[in-house]
Motif scaffolding. Structure first.
Motif: not given
Length: 107
Positions: A7-22
Motif C-alpha cells: 500500500k502506497f500513501a501518495v501525497r494528495p497533490e500527486h495522487a492523480e499523477a501517480w500512474p504516470e509518476i510510477s
C-alpha cells in the motif's frame, strides 16, 4: 511464487499523477523475465492510496527485481511523492497463477 501486496500513501497533490509518476518503474518491472504480474489499483476509500499487487516466479526472480537498476531508480525517485513509507505483505505461495474463487463461480 513470491506474492506481494503493498500500500502506497501518495501525497494528495500527486495522487492523480501517480500512474504516470510510477510508469517507468511499472513498465520496467513488467518486462522482467520473472515478473508474473505487477498491477496498481486505487483505493475506493482513500483516493490518495494505491495498492500494488505483484508476483514473481520465485525467490530468484524477486531478488533480481530488488537488485535491478529500475528498482534502485524507483527507490530514489518515488519517495518524495509519498506521504508515508509503503506497507507490504510478502509471502511465498505454492502456485504460479491466480486460482478461481470457487465461492463465486460463474458458469
Amino acid at each position: 511464487m513470491i506474492f506481494i501486496t503493498a500500500k502506497f500513501a501518495v501525497r494528495p497533490e500527486h495522487a492523480e499523477a501517480w500512474p504516470e509518476i510510477s510508469r517507468a518503474f511499472t513498465e520496467a518491472t513488467r518486462a522482467e523475465d520473472g515478473c508474473l504480474w505487477f498491477d496498481w489499483s486505487r483505493s475506493l476509500d482513500d483516493p490518495n492510496e494505491y495498492v500494488l499487487v505483484e508476483a514473481f516466479r520465485d525467490g530468484d526472480a524477486g531478488a533480481a527485481h530488488v537488485g535491478s537498476a529500475h528498482f534502485r531508480a524507483a527507490q530514489a525517485e518515488l519517495p518524495p511523492y509519498l506521504a508515508a513509507t509503503p506497507r507490504i505483505v510478502s509471502q511465498s505461495v505454492d502456485q504460479d497463477d491466480w486460482s478461481e474463487l470457487g465461492e463465486m463461480r460463474v458458469d
